[in-house]
Structures are given as structure tokens and as C-alpha cells.
Design a protein around this motif. Structure first.
Motif, PDB file in Angstrom:
ATOM      1  N   GLY A   1      -6.124 -16.805  -9.963  1.00 45.27           N
ATOM      2  CA  GLY A   1      -6.667 -15.458 -10.062  1.00 45.27           C
ATOM      3  C   GLY A   1      -6.314 -14.772 -11.370  1.00 45.27           C
ATOM      4  N   VAL A   2      -6.035 -15.550 -12.415  1.00 49.69           N
ATOM      5  CA  VAL A   2      -5.629 -14.945 -13.690  1.00 49.69           C
ATOM      6  C   VAL A   2      -6.772 -14.093 -14.249  1.00 49.69           C
ATOM      7  CG1 VAL A   2      -6.372 -16.819 -15.224  1.00 49.69           C
ATOM      8  CG2 VAL A   2      -4.399 -15.440 -15.845  1.00 49.69           C
ATOM      9  N   ARG A   3      -6.406 -12.933 -14.817  1.00 48.39           N
ATOM     10  CA  ARG A   3      -7.416 -11.982 -15.281  1.00 48.39           C
ATOM     11  C   ARG A   3      -7.490 -11.925 -16.800  1.00 48.39           C
ATOM     12  NH1 ARG A   3      -6.080  -7.662 -15.688  1.00 48.39           N
ATOM     13  NH2 ARG A   3      -7.817  -6.255 -15.494  1.00 48.39           N
ATOM     14  N   LEU A   4      -8.676 -11.626 -17.294  1.00 45.26           N
ATOM     15  CA  LEU A   4      -8.823 -11.346 -18.710  1.00 45.26           C
ATOM     16  C   LEU A   4      -8.324  -9.914 -18.928  1.00 45.26           C
ATOM     17  CD1 LEU A   4      -9.879 -12.714 -21.246  1.00 45.26           C
ATOM     18  CD2 LEU A   4     -12.115 -11.717 -20.791  1.00 45.26           C
ATOM     19  N   PRO A   5      -7.240  -9.728 -19.703  1.00 43.79           N
ATOM     20  CA  PRO A   5      -6.647  -8.391 -19.819  1.00 43.79           C
ATOM     21  C   PRO A   5      -7.654  -7.339 -20.295  1.00 43.79           C
ATOM     22  CG  PRO A   5      -5.333 -10.022 -20.984  1.00 43.79           C
ATOM     23  CD  PRO A   5      -6.551 -10.724 -20.520  1.00 43.79           C
ATOM     24  N   PHE A   6      -7.555  -6.173 -19.748  1.00 44.69           N
ATOM     25  CA  PHE A   6      -8.365  -4.999 -20.094  1.00 44.69           C
ATOM     26  C   PHE A   6      -9.829  -5.115 -19.673  1.00 44.69           C
ATOM     27  CE2 PHE A   6      -4.976  -5.140 -23.293  1.00 44.69           C
ATOM     28  CZ  PHE A   6      -4.378  -3.926 -23.051  1.00 44.69           C
ATOM     29  N   VAL A   7     -10.304  -6.340 -19.405  1.00 40.91           N
ATOM     30  CA  VAL A   7     -11.723  -6.494 -19.135  1.00 40.91           C
ATOM     31  C   VAL A   7     -12.016  -6.577 -17.645  1.00 40.91           C
ATOM     32  CG1 VAL A   7     -13.811  -7.796 -19.644  1.00 40.91           C
ATOM     33  CG2 VAL A   7     -11.973  -7.718 -21.317  1.00 40.91           C
ATOM     34  N   SER A   8     -11.327  -7.491 -16.920  1.00 45.03           N
ATOM     35  CA  SER A   8     -11.755  -7.674 -15.536  1.00 45.03           C
ATOM     36  C   SER A   8     -11.201  -6.589 -14.619  1.00 45.03           C
ATOM     37  CB  SER A   8     -11.474  -9.083 -15.041  1.00 45.03           C
ATOM     38  OG  SER A   8     -10.133  -9.357 -14.962  1.00 45.03           O
ATOM     39  N   PHE A   9     -11.798  -6.493 -13.446  1.00 41.70           N
ATOM     40  CA  PHE A   9     -11.508  -5.422 -12.514  1.00 41.70           C
ATOM     41  C   PHE A   9     -10.089  -5.523 -11.954  1.00 41.70           C
ATOM     42  CE2 PHE A   9     -11.481  -3.628  -8.234  1.00 41.70           C
ATOM     43  CZ  PHE A   9     -12.016  -2.380  -8.465  1.00 41.70           C
ATOM     44  N   GLY A  10      -9.418  -4.404 -11.805  1.00 49.16           N
ATOM     45  CA  GLY A  10      -8.099  -4.419 -11.175  1.00 49.16           C
ATOM     46  C   GLY A  10      -7.348  -3.131 -11.425  1.00 49.16           C
ATOM     47  N   GLY A  11      -6.614  -2.687 -10.418  1.00 46.31           N
ATOM     48  CA  GLY A  11      -5.865  -1.440 -10.547  1.00 46.31           C
ATOM     49  C   GLY A  11      -4.532  -1.658 -11.225  1.00 46.31           C
ATOM     50  N   THR A  12      -3.626  -2.371 -10.519  1.00 52.92           N
ATOM     51  CA  THR A  12      -2.294  -2.618 -11.067  1.00 52.92           C
ATOM     52  C   THR A  12      -2.393  -3.291 -12.435  1.00 52.92           C
ATOM     53  OG1 THR A  12      -1.694  -3.104  -8.795  1.00 52.92           O
ATOM     54  CG2 THR A  12      -0.026  -3.504 -10.450  1.00 52.92           C
ATOM     55  N   ASN A  13      -3.299  -4.272 -12.512  1.00 51.73           N
ATOM     56  CA  ASN A  13      -3.417  -5.019 -13.755  1.00 51.73           C
ATOM     57  C   ASN A  13      -3.885  -4.164 -14.915  1.00 51.73           C
ATOM     58  OD1 ASN A  13      -2.767  -7.959 -13.434  1.00 51.73           O
ATOM     59  ND2 ASN A  13      -4.033  -7.602 -11.636  1.00 51.73           N
ATOM     60  N   THR A  14      -4.961  -3.408 -14.713  1.00 43.69           N
ATOM     61  CA  THR A  14      -5.489  -2.597 -15.814  1.00 43.69           C
ATOM     62  C   THR A  14      -4.452  -1.582 -16.276  1.00 43.69           C
ATOM     63  OG1 THR A  14      -7.686  -2.871 -14.892  1.00 43.69           O
ATOM     64  CG2 THR A  14      -7.420  -1.142 -16.527  1.00 43.69           C
ATOM     65  N   VAL A  15      -3.855  -0.893 -15.313  1.00 42.00           N
ATOM     66  CA  VAL A  15      -2.872   0.135 -15.678  1.00 42.00           C
ATOM     67  C   VAL A  15      -1.692  -0.477 -16.437  1.00 42.00           C
ATOM     68  CG1 VAL A  15      -1.223   1.809 -14.763  1.00 42.00           C
ATOM     69  CG2 VAL A  15      -3.530   1.716 -13.833  1.00 42.00           C
ATOM     70  N   THR A  16      -1.197  -1.606 -15.953  1.00 39.85           N
ATOM     71  CA  THR A  16      -0.031  -2.201 -16.629  1.00 39.85           C
ATOM     72  C   THR A  16      -0.417  -2.847 -17.964  1.00 39.85           C
ATOM     73  OG1 THR A  16      -0.274  -4.118 -15.190  1.00 39.85           O
ATOM     74  CG2 THR A  16       1.451  -2.542 -14.628  1.00 39.85           C
ATOM     75  N   ASP A  17      -1.657  -3.330 -18.095  1.00 40.97           N
ATOM     76  CA  ASP A  17      -2.096  -3.819 -19.410  1.00 40.97           C
ATOM     77  C   ASP A  17      -1.927  -2.703 -20.442  1.00 40.97           C
ATOM     78  OD1 ASP A  17      -2.845  -6.314 -18.505  1.00 40.97           O
ATOM     79  OD2 ASP A  17      -4.979  -5.852 -18.334  1.00 40.97           O
TER      80      ASP A  17
ATOM     81  N   GLY B   1       0.827  -1.198   0.000  1.00 39.25           N
ATOM     82  CA  GLY B   1       0.000   0.000   0.000  1.00 39.25           C
ATOM     83  C   GLY B   1       0.863   1.250   0.000  1.00 39.25           C
ATOM     84  N   ILE B   2       0.626   2.135  -0.981  1.00 39.16           N
ATOM     85  CA  ILE B   2       1.310   3.417  -1.001  1.00 39.16           C
ATOM     86  C   ILE B   2       0.216   4.473  -1.039  1.00 39.16           C
ATOM     87  CG2 ILE B   2       2.875   4.952  -2.256  1.00 39.16           C
ATOM     88  CD1 ILE B   2       4.095   2.377  -3.483  1.00 39.16           C
ATOM     89  N   ALA B   3       0.160   5.306  -0.001  1.00 37.78           N
ATOM     90  CA  ALA B   3      -0.946   6.257   0.163  1.00 37.78           C
ATOM     91  C   ALA B   3      -2.257   5.479   0.060  1.00 37.78           C
ATOM     92  CB  ALA B   3      -0.849   7.383  -0.858  1.00 37.78           C
ATOM     93  N   SER B   4      -3.153   5.884  -0.830  1.00 33.48           N
ATOM     94  CA  SER B   4      -4.431   5.163  -0.897  1.00 33.48           C
ATOM     95  C   SER B   4      -4.401   4.089  -1.981  1.00 33.48           C
ATOM     96  CB  SER B   4      -5.567   6.153  -1.148  1.00 33.48           C
ATOM     97  OG  SER B   4      -5.361   6.790  -2.382  1.00 33.48           O
ATOM     98  N   LEU B   5      -3.238   3.920  -2.625  1.00 33.44           N
ATOM     99  CA  LEU B   5      -3.154   2.925  -3.689  1.00 33.44           C
ATOM    100  C   LEU B   5      -2.618   1.604  -3.148  1.00 33.44           C
ATOM    101  CD1 LEU B   5      -1.519   5.128  -6.455  1.00 33.44           C
ATOM    102  CD2 LEU B   5      -3.901   4.363  -6.373  1.00 33.44           C
ATOM    103  N   VAL B   6      -3.178   0.524  -3.651  1.00 35.47           N
ATOM    104  CA  VAL B   6      -2.655  -0.784  -3.302  1.00 35.47           C
ATOM    105  C   VAL B   6      -2.094  -1.416  -4.572  1.00 35.47           C
ATOM    106  CG1 VAL B   6      -3.146  -3.048  -2.339  1.00 35.47           C
ATOM    107  CG2 VAL B   6      -4.336  -1.040  -1.457  1.00 35.47           C
ATOM    108  N   ILE B   7      -0.811  -1.749  -4.520  1.00 35.50           N
ATOM    109  CA  ILE B   7      -0.153  -2.255  -5.727  1.00 35.50           C
ATOM    110  C   ILE B   7       0.085  -3.748  -5.615  1.00 35.50           C
ATOM    111  CG2 ILE B   7       2.014  -2.162  -7.039  1.00 35.50           C
ATOM    112  CD1 ILE B   7       2.059   0.851  -6.295  1.00 35.50           C
ATOM    113  N   TYR B   8      -0.222  -4.457  -6.698  1.00 40.29           N
ATOM    114  CA  TYR B   8      -0.006  -5.897  -6.731  1.00 40.29           C
ATOM    115  C   TYR B   8       1.421  -6.153  -7.209  1.00 40.29           C
ATOM    116  CZ  TYR B   8      -0.797 -10.805  -7.861  1.00 40.29           C
ATOM    117  OH  TYR B   8      -0.711 -12.175  -7.908  1.00 40.29           O
ATOM    118  N   VAL B   9       2.276  -6.540  -6.259  1.00 40.81           N
ATOM    119  CA  VAL B   9       3.717  -6.625  -6.509  1.00 40.81           C
ATOM    120  C   VAL B   9       4.128  -7.566  -7.660  1.00 40.81           C
ATOM    121  CG1 VAL B   9       5.969  -7.093  -5.479  1.00 40.81           C
ATOM    122  CG2 VAL B   9       4.203  -5.963  -4.149  1.00 40.81           C
TER     123      VAL B   9
END
Lengths: 444, 110
Positions: A398-414, A176-184
Motif C-alpha cells: 500500500g505504499v503511496r506516492l507522497p503528496f499525490v495519492s489520497f490519504g489523511g495521515t499520509n498527506t498531513v505528515t508528508d 479513530g479519534i472523533a471523526s478522524l482516523v489515524i494510520y498508526v
């Protein structure tokens, strides 16, 4: 005979051609090619008795109008945009945002206390698109110089994660950095694949160096991922490494050696990790335990069956699928909108990764080739895994469908990875051949 | 005989690709070869060949590489599989067109 570049007329001609070409980087190569041609023509003219001055004159007149040639050259060396890739991603991301609206509505009906997914996903996608734009127009080749540093940073991030990260479900992977939670693990994988792509082209490596490279790039990160208990990222990373090596034409005997070493590592891990063993067993014997470990597969299959051809409509309540914004997003989509729409979404995702492979094929120089191959592999594993998982053909993670499923770190890095792909494609025709020509020769 | 310019423009790419299919060549060599093969019908300004070659490379129909030949560095072009495929398609089109034209003007008996 004088040096060809000693003739002012020849230099003027080449300069007039290049003046029309905005991509400065290719000027030198265009000039060298034109000089070689004029030299050949002069030689022929002088052999049939012309003086050097006459020969220069003849050769240049035979070339034609330098401005017209320059304009043609400019058209061949313009920045390119991969619109197909961009449009597919915007469609996928649009579907994701629409699904969060859908999910928000359902969660409200279910009163489960989860809300605001749409707002958050909009924020993630917006941030992602901004970052994508930066990487798109940034010259990706500048990353190469720092590639070893990126790789080391990825390793350090993984190594310190257990000490500083927040533990959820037995995995210490969130910081967690400030209000953001990053998936390492995801951050680490981005750093690692940029780092990988900077390595020396694989066909230049002997056995000794391959062994050394494999220890640092093949074993170390994988062991770190496994120790954290994030097997998905471990597998994605391995696929990315294989893609980079294959794209850079590793010898197949060396590739087989690497695969054998990994199988060995996997067996040792299976032997020593009860957690991984359980996960695999529950996948293989899912049918025997439909309400326990096999619940995921039974519930997703039921959701797909209930979806039928046209689905149960927008925000259809479903209280037996868990995490419809992430883990079961795809089966829930099919439950709502049916097999036809579900097939359409999957087709969109598949054509997206197919296009990423094509981008990699078109990349001009080794770093871009490696980078795009790694990114293509990452998306390929994520997409095929998330599709196979819901029909019980791949273990549930917990694998995600890129760009579609919910997620902060994942969506941004996609989106960041998309920006890199677009950056490589953009420059495919404005990088001179000269830099990679020697490398190509060596392989022939 | 001089040939219509527009007709030339569209066929130059196929002409270049077909010539490259025989062997890798550099620009100057390629022009001389086309001139020789077409017995002077296809004589264009030499410089215009280069934008064509560079466009063909951007399309992925040819690849280029530098090599020393007779003590001079030259940029060689090599046709790719994709380029060969393109030639095949254009040739089929051309055959079709030619038979149709032959039929019309042949039977007209001008």
C-alpha cells in the motif's frame, strides 16, 4: 599586551559590525574572528615599533567601514528558502488534488458509492500546509532535546496499536479519534525518525554501543512493524536508519554488521510468517497467476500499455483497476494522460527526492543532518517503490506516492516532513560553525 | 598601479579560492598572502574579506573550522570540491576573455 577585548575601540568596531547582522546566533563567532584578525595586525604593527595604542588605531583603520562589513555579513547569514523544493511539492500536491477531482468523476460514473475524495483531499492538504508552515518557521533544533522521548513514544504507539486499533484487512493499524482516523504506523515512523536523529553521531560509537543502539533502534522498531504486518513501514524505517548512520559517518564495518543482522532477522521472519512468504511468492511468480495474486501487476501493466503516448483523456472509465485513488493512482494517471505526462509526474517526484538529498548535504549540525537524511530516505523509498511496483519490479504494497495519492495521515505528515526540511534549510547559514567544528575535526 | 574597483570586486572570490587551494588559511594570513602574490595590486580594506569568506561558505565553496595555532584560536578556511570546480570554470572563462582582449588590443597596435 592587554586582552584584545579590553580595548574599547576594538569592542566598538566588532559591535558596529554585528549590529547589521540580524542572526544573533552568529554574532559571537563573527566577533571572535574579527578579534583574532585585529590581534594579528596589532602584533605585526608593534613588532615594527608602534605603541599598543597606535597599533589598535592602525589595525582598526585597516579593517575599513564596520557598517559595510556588517551589511555584507548579514547578506551571508540570512535565512534561506528552498524554493525549488517548495514549488515541486506544490506541483505534486496540485496534481494529487486534480487527480481526486478526476477520480470523483469516474467513481460517479461507476456508481460505486465512493465520493467526496476531492473535498477530503483538499482538507488534508490544507491542514498539511498549515502544519508545514508551523514546522518551517519553528527552530527544528528544539526537537533534539526531546528526541529520546519521541523515540519512546513511537515505540509505545506501535506496541499498543494491536490492543486499541481498528482491524482492516488483517492489520490493526488505524485509531479513530472523533471523526478522524489515524494510520498508526505512519505516526510512529515520524516520531521514530525524529528520535533517531538525536542520537550520538555514529562515528563516535564503539562496537559495544553500536550493538546497544542497534538493538533499540534497529531491531525493536522493525520487529514491531513486522508483527503488525506493515512491512512497507518496516522497510522505510530501516532505510531511514541507514541514512542517518551513513550521514553521521558510521564505520563501514559496523554498517555491514547491522545489515547482516537484518538479513538474519528477515530470514527468521520469512520462515515464521506465512503472510510475508505469500506476499513475496506472489510477487516472484506473478506471471503464473495473472488473475489471482498476480492481478495487481497484470492490471497496472495493462493500464500503462493502454495509456499510450497521450492517454485516454480526463475521467476515462476504467473498471478493472482497483483503488485508483491510492494503490493504482499512478497507473491510472498514465491510463488517462499517457506516457509523456506520466513520465513528467515521475520526473517531478524524482527531482523532489533528489533535492531532499541536497538539503541534507547542506545541513549544518548533526541533528539537522540526521533528520534530513532520514526524511530524504523515507521519500526516496516511497517514491521509487511506488514507481517500481506498477511495472512489477517491486512487491505490491500500500505504499503511496507522497503528496499525490489520497490519504489523511499520509498527506498531513508528508507536509510536516517538508516543513522540517525547509526549517533545516532555512537555518543553514545562521547556525555558527563553532558548535560543530570540534565534531568535524574528530573525523579528519 | 591602481585597478578599477568593479574589476576587483568580481575577481576577489576567485582570488581567495585560488589562494585557499594551495593551503588552508585564516583571514589575516590570507590577506597577507594575496597582497604578497599580487605585489600590492590587490590591497583592499582588510575587513571586507570576511563577508566574502562567509558568502563563499554559504555557497558551499569553502568550509571553516577553528584551530589553535601559535597559542591563538583562529578560524581557518578550506576550499571544497565544489569550490575547486568553480575556480576551474572561472579560469576557463578568464582565459577565453584574455585571448579575445589580447587579439583586439594586441593587433590594434596602440
Amino acid at each position: 599586551m592587554m586582552q584584545i577585548t579590553d580595548h574599547p575601540k576594538v569592542r566598538q568596531f566588532a559591535a558596529a559590525v554585528c549590529e547589521q547582522v540580524r542572526a544573533r546566533e552568529v554574532h559571537e563567532e563573527i566577533k571572535r574572528e574579527l578579534y583574532a584578525h585585529i590581534e594579528d595586525h596589532m602584533e605585526a604593527a608593534m613588532a615594527s615599533g608602534a605603541s599598543e595604542e597606535e597599533a589598535v588605531q592602525k589595525a582598526i583603520v585597516a579593517m575599513g567601514d564596520p557598517v559595510g562589513i556588517g551589511q555584507g555579513m548579514h547578506a551571508a547569514h540570512r535565512p534561506r528558502t528552498e524554493w525549488g523544493l517548495l514549488i515541486l511539492v506544490l506541483l505534486l500536491a496540485g496534481t494529487g488534488i486534480f487527480m481526486m477531482f478526476n477520480v470523483d468523476t469516474v467513481y460517479k460514473k461507476l456508481e460505486n458509492g465512493m465520493n467526496g475524495l476531492l473535498d477530503k483531499q483538499l482538507f488534508f492538504a490544507g491542514t498539511g500546509i498549515a502544519i508545514m508552515a508551523v514546522f518551517w518557521f519553528f527552530d527544528y533544533r528544539k526537537l533534539r532535546r526531546w528526541s529520546e522521548l519521541f523515540f519512546a513514544a513511537g515505540l509505545v504507539l506501535l506496541a499498543i496499536s494491536p490492543l486499541v486499533a481498528i482491524k482492516v484487512n488483517g492489520i490493526s493499524a488505524w485509531i479513530g479519534i472523533a471523526s478522524l482516523v489515524i494510520y498508526v504506523p505512519r505516526m510512529a515512523i515520524i516520531l521514530l525518525i525524529i528520535g533517531l536523529s538525536g542520537m550520538r553521531p555514529a562515528y563516535q560509537l564503539g562496537w559495544k554501543e553500536i550493538a546497544l543502539q542497534f538493538t533499540f533502534r534497529g531491531l525493536l522498531p522493525v520487529i514491531l512493524f513486522m508483527q503488525m504486518g506493515v512491512y512497507t513501514e518496516g522497510v522505510i524505517y530501516m532505510a531511514a536508519l541507514v541514512a542517518v548512520l551513513v550521514r553521521m559517518r558510521i564505520r563501514w564495518t559496523q554498517l555491514v554488521g547491522i545489515l547482516m543482522a537484518w538479513i538474519g532477522l528477515l530470514l527468521v521472519t520469512l520462515y515464521s510468517s506465512e503472510r510475508l512468504r505469500d506476499r513475496l511468492l506472489s510477487f516472484m511468480y506473478a506471471k503464473d497467476d495473472p488473475l489471482g495474486d498476480g492481478y495487481y501487476y497484470t492490471s497496472t501493466l495493462k493500464a500503462i500499455q493502454d495509456g499510450d503516448w497521450w492517454g485516454n483523456g480526463f475521467s476515462a472509465v476504467n473498471d478493472w483497476l482497483s483503488y485508483i485513488h491510492t494503490d493504482t493512482l499512478l497507473p491510472y494517471f498514465i491510463y488517462c494522460f499517457g506516457w509523456v505526462a506520466g513520465g513528467g509526474l515521475i520526473a517531478m517526484a524524482v527531482s523532489f527526492f533528489y533535492r531532499t538529498i541536497k538539503v541534507s548535504k547542506k545541513a549544518r549540525e548533526p541533528f539537522g543532518q540526521g533528520l534530513t537524511a532520514a526524511i530524504a530516505a523515507l521519500f526516496m523509498v516511497q517514491i521509487s517503490w511506488s514507481v517500481l511496483m506498477i511495472i512489477g519490479l517491486a512487491p505490491f504494497t500500500g505504499v503511496r506516492l507522497p503528496f499525490v495519492s489520497f490519504g489523511g495521515t499520509n498527506t498531513v505528515t508528508d507536509f510536516l516532513l517538508l516543513g522540517l526540511l525547509l526549517s533545516v534549510y532555512r537555518r543553514k547559514d545562521i547556525i555558527p560553525r563553532g558548535s560543530s567544528s570540534t565534531a568535524r575535526q574528530a573525523t579528519r | 598601479m591602481k585597478v578599477n574597483k568593479e574589476l576587483l570586486k568580481g575577481s576577489t572570490a576567485v582570488l581567495v579560492l585560488t589562494t585557499l587551494a594551495k593551503k588552508d588559511q585564516y583571514g589575516y594570513e590570507l590577506i597577507r598572502e594575496i597582497e604578497r602574490q599580487s605585489e600590492g595590486v590587490f590591497a583592499f580594506k582588510e575587513g571586507t574579506l570576511y563577508p566574502i569568506l562567509h558568502t563563499l561558505e554559504a555557497e558551499g565553496w569553502v568550509e571553516s573550522y577553528w584551530q589553535v595555532h601559535d597559542g591563538r584560536k583562529r578560524k581557518y578556511y578550506r576550499i571544497t570540491d565544489k569550490g575547486k570546480q568553480h575556480v576551474k570554470e572561472r579560469k576557463a572563462e578568464w582565459q577565453l576573455f584574455r585571448t579575445a582582449v589580447d587579439r583586439v588590443i594586441g593587433e590594434g597596435g596602440v
